[in-house]
Design an enzyme around this catalytic site. Structure first.
Site, mmCIF file in Angstrom:
data_model
loop_
_atom_site.group_PDB
_atom_site.id
_atom_site.type_symbol
_atom_site.label_atom_id
_atom_site.label_comp_id
_atom_site.label_asym_id
_atom_site.label_seq_id
_atom_site.Cartn_x
_atom_site.Cartn_y
_atom_site.Cartn_z
ATOM 1 N NE ARG A 187 -3.394 -2.617 0.202
ATOM 2 C CZ ARG A 187 -2.872 -3.654 -0.474
ATOM 3 N NH1 ARG A 187 -1.832 -3.501 -1.265
ATOM 4 N NH2 ARG A 187 -3.410 -4.837 -0.380
ATOM 5 C CB SER A 236 -8.392 -2.334 4.767
ATOM 6 O OG SER A 236 -8.808 -3.605 4.349
ATOM 7 C CD GLU A 306 -5.189 -0.376 2.971
ATOM 8 O OE1 GLU A 306 -4.876 -1.346 3.691
ATOM 9 O OE2 GLU A 306 -5.823 -0.493 1.900
HETATM 10 C C1 LIG Z 1 -15.465 -1.346 -0.497
HETATM 11 C C2 LIG Z 1 -13.999 -1.052 -0.651
HETATM 12 C C3 LIG Z 1 -13.116 -2.098 -0.832
HETATM 13 C C4 LIG Z 1 -11.749 -1.850 -0.977
HETATM 14 N N1 LIG Z 1 -10.899 -2.892 -1.149
HETATM 15 C C5 LIG Z 1 -9.584 -2.658 -1.333
HETATM 16 C C6 LIG Z 1 -8.677 -3.748 -1.555
HETATM 17 O O1 LIG Z 1 -9.053 -4.898 -1.580
HETATM 18 N N2 LIG Z 1 -7.370 -3.468 -1.737
HETATM 19 C C7 LIG Z 1 -6.910 -2.197 -1.720
HETATM 20 O O2 LIG Z 1 -5.697 -2.003 -1.908
HETATM 21 N N3 LIG Z 1 -7.735 -1.158 -1.505
HETATM 22 C C8 LIG Z 1 -9.057 -1.345 -1.310
HETATM 23 N N4 LIG Z 1 -9.894 -0.291 -1.092
HETATM 24 C C9 LIG Z 1 -9.356 1.074 -0.995
HETATM 25 C C10 LIG Z 1 -9.309 1.849 -2.311
HETATM 26 O O3 LIG Z 1 -10.314 1.421 -3.212
HETATM 27 C C11 LIG Z 1 -7.931 1.731 -2.964
HETATM 28 O O4 LIG Z 1 -6.914 2.238 -2.128
HETATM 29 C C12 LIG Z 1 -7.869 2.468 -4.320
HETATM 30 O O5 LIG Z 1 -6.625 2.222 -4.905
HETATM 31 C C13 LIG Z 1 -8.059 3.976 -4.163
HETATM 32 O O6 LIG Z 1 -8.309 4.495 -5.444
HETATM 33 P P1 LIG Z 1 -9.080 5.870 -5.632
HETATM 34 O O7 LIG Z 1 -9.066 6.178 -7.072
HETATM 35 O O8 LIG Z 1 -10.414 5.824 -4.985
HETATM 36 O O9 LIG Z 1 -8.105 6.840 -4.841
HETATM 37 P P2 LIG Z 1 -8.496 8.051 -3.885
HETATM 38 O O10 LIG Z 1 -9.192 7.535 -2.683
HETATM 39 O O11 LIG Z 1 -9.173 9.113 -4.662
HETATM 40 O O12 LIG Z 1 -7.049 8.538 -3.454
HETATM 41 C C14 LIG Z 1 -6.238 7.744 -2.593
HETATM 42 C C15 LIG Z 1 -4.847 8.399 -2.495
HETATM 43 O O13 LIG Z 1 -4.225 8.351 -3.764
HETATM 44 C C16 LIG Z 1 -3.946 9.668 -4.242
HETATM 45 N N5 LIG Z 1 -4.249 9.680 -5.674
HETATM 46 C C17 LIG Z 1 -5.423 9.353 -6.274
HETATM 47 N N6 LIG Z 1 -5.314 9.470 -7.607
HETATM 48 C C18 LIG Z 1 -4.054 9.894 -7.854
HETATM 49 C C19 LIG Z 1 -3.340 10.235 -9.032
HETATM 50 N N7 LIG Z 1 -3.891 10.143 -10.235
HETATM 51 N N8 LIG Z 1 -2.060 10.662 -8.911
HETATM 52 C C20 LIG Z 1 -1.469 10.764 -7.697
HETATM 53 N N9 LIG Z 1 -2.089 10.459 -6.539
HETATM 54 C C21 LIG Z 1 -3.369 10.029 -6.619
HETATM 55 C C22 LIG Z 1 -4.880 10.586 -3.471
HETATM 56 O O14 LIG Z 1 -4.391 11.912 -3.396
HETATM 57 C C23 LIG Z 1 -4.901 9.880 -2.122
HETATM 58 O O15 LIG Z 1 -3.761 10.195 -1.376
HETATM 59 C C24 LIG Z 1 -11.273 -0.511 -0.940
HETATM 60 C C25 LIG Z 1 -12.173 0.541 -0.766
HETATM 61 C C26 LIG Z 1 -13.527 0.278 -0.628
HETATM 62 C C27 LIG Z 1 -14.490 1.434 -0.464
#
Ligand SMILES: Cc1cc2nc3c(=O)[nH]c(=O)nc-3n(C[C@H](O)[C@H](O)[C@H](O)COP(=O)(O)OP(=O)(O)OC[C@H]3O[C@@H](n4cnc5c(N)ncnc54)[C@H](O)[C@@H]3O)c2cc1C
EC number: 1.3.1.98
Length: 314
Positions: A187, A236, A306
């Site tokens: 992560r 998580s 996380e």
């Molecule tokens: C129901 C559910 C299940 C999940 N299961 C998992 C799982 O199994 N495994 C897992 O790893 N995660 C899981 N997650 C967490 C999440 O989906 C992941 O961490 C995902 O990668 C976040 O993507 P996002 O586009 O929503 O990022 P955001 O939440 O929008 O951003 C997360 C971070 O990344 C940065 N960021 C976003 N986009 C960019 C970009 N283009 N350039 C630079 N920085 C950026 C943001 O500034 C922030 O710091 C889950 C979440 C939910 C709600």
């Protein structure tokens, strides 16, 4: 001219400068001020972003970054599925990358824009008979957020197949980076300060589309059986400490189902916090701090969030 007058003049000049770049941003995408972040995060909490931009495309993003004064903090936004924004909001510019949603397939090499949903990406790869990103079918974020978090589950993660990314630097320049430059770990990815991932390139391997889809189905059904997916959450909340599981520790500390205000540690999965409807960001922060304190007292283990704590929550 006295000191108060010159301060007043400096403030006026700064305001004029702000008005100039802010009005230029209207041309480069969907722009708003005081945008409620509760609309853009899966936890459905968070106060307003001072400025919010969804650039039309990569060129608009590059132009915007070159315009914005360097003291304005940038927060890249994917689907907000791993973000906890304070109730007081974010005093900077949130950049929503969802319009950067193109794909390119070249044999086993696939490039996707930062705003492509990971679920869509995994389905397209299955259609092309490419395996290695099945887990993305169960993660609700975008490719950019997946890279920034090195997302993963079911023994797969982004770093297994990522070979390169393109970022837009704070200066507005475009830069290509190899995956090896990102110190990808559990992560974690190290990106240049205040940069935004605009696309990512993966190397996958051929397999039968039906078998790939079957693995995706099985992962999805395991998910829905064990996680509280019908309520707002961020997946998580804590990273798993070495050799243990955050959910096991929170449950063993007696906190499963524990509630503060409108936020609850899920009774289904103790590493999830759900918004029961009226939660504030501070309810969720209080629950996180409580779980950290109780688990540390009982087991001498400090749980590390996380979920990305934004702004003053850092
Ligand atoms: C129901 C559910 C299940 C999940 N299961 C998992 C799982 O199994 N495994 C897992 O790893 N995660 C899981 N997650 C967490 C999440 O989906 C992941 O961490 C995902 O990668 C976040 O993507 P996002 O586009 O929503 O990022 P955001 O939440 O929008 O951003 C997360 C971070 O990344 C940065 N960021 C976003 N986009 C960019 C970009 N283009 N350039 C630079 N920085 C950026 C943001 O500034 C922030 O710091 C889950 C979440 C939910 C709600």
């Amino acid at each position: 001219m006295n000191a108060a007058q010159s301060l007043h003049e400096i403030a006026e000049l700064m305001q004029k400068h702000t008005q100039e770049w802010v009005s230029a941003l209207h041309e480069l995408g969907k722009f708003s001020e005081q945008e409620p972040m509760s609309r853009h995060t899966t936890l459905a909490v968070g106060g307003p972003a001072r400025w919010f931009l969804r650039p039309h495309d990569r060129d608009s993003l590059m132009a915007a970054m070159a315009l914005i004064p360097t003291d304005v903090e940038i927060l890249p936004l994917g689907r907000g599925s791993n973000m906890l924004v304070p109730d007081g909001g974010f005093d900077g510019l949130v950049v929503d990358l969802s319009k950067l949603n193109d794909f390119k397939f070249d044999g086993c090499i696939v490039s996707a824009g930062a705003g492509v949903r990971m679920g869509r990406f995994s389905r397209q790869c299955a259609d092309h008979g490419l395996s290695g990103c099945e887990f993305m079918a169960t993660v609700p974020g975008d490719i950019g957020g997946g890279v920034a978090m090195n997302a993963g589950c079911f023994a797969q993660q982004v770093s297994d197949s990522l070979i390169a990314i393109q970022v837009v630097l704070r200066s507005g320049e475009l830069k290509e980076l190899d995956a090896a430059d990102l110190q990808l770990a559990y992560r974690h990815a190290t990106l240049p300060a205040q940069s935004l991932v605009v696309s990512a390139t993966f190397e996958l391997h051929p397999d039968s589309p039906d078998q790939i889809r079957e693995r995706m189905r099985s992962m999805r059904s395991r998910r829905s059986a064990t996680q509280p997916l019908s309520q707002p959450n961020c997946g998580s909340v804590f990273k798993n400490p070495e050799g243990d599981h955050a959910a096991r520790l929170v449950e063993a500390a007696g906190l499963k189902g524990f509630q503060i205000g409108g936020a609850r540690i899920s009774s289904q999965h103790a590493n999830f916090i759900v918004n029961e409807g009226e939660a504030s960001s501070s309810d969720i922060v209080d629950l996180i701090r409580r779980a950290q304190r109780v688990v540390e007292e009982e087991f001498d283990i400090r749980l590390e969030p996380e979920v990305r704590m934004i702004g003053e929550l850092l």
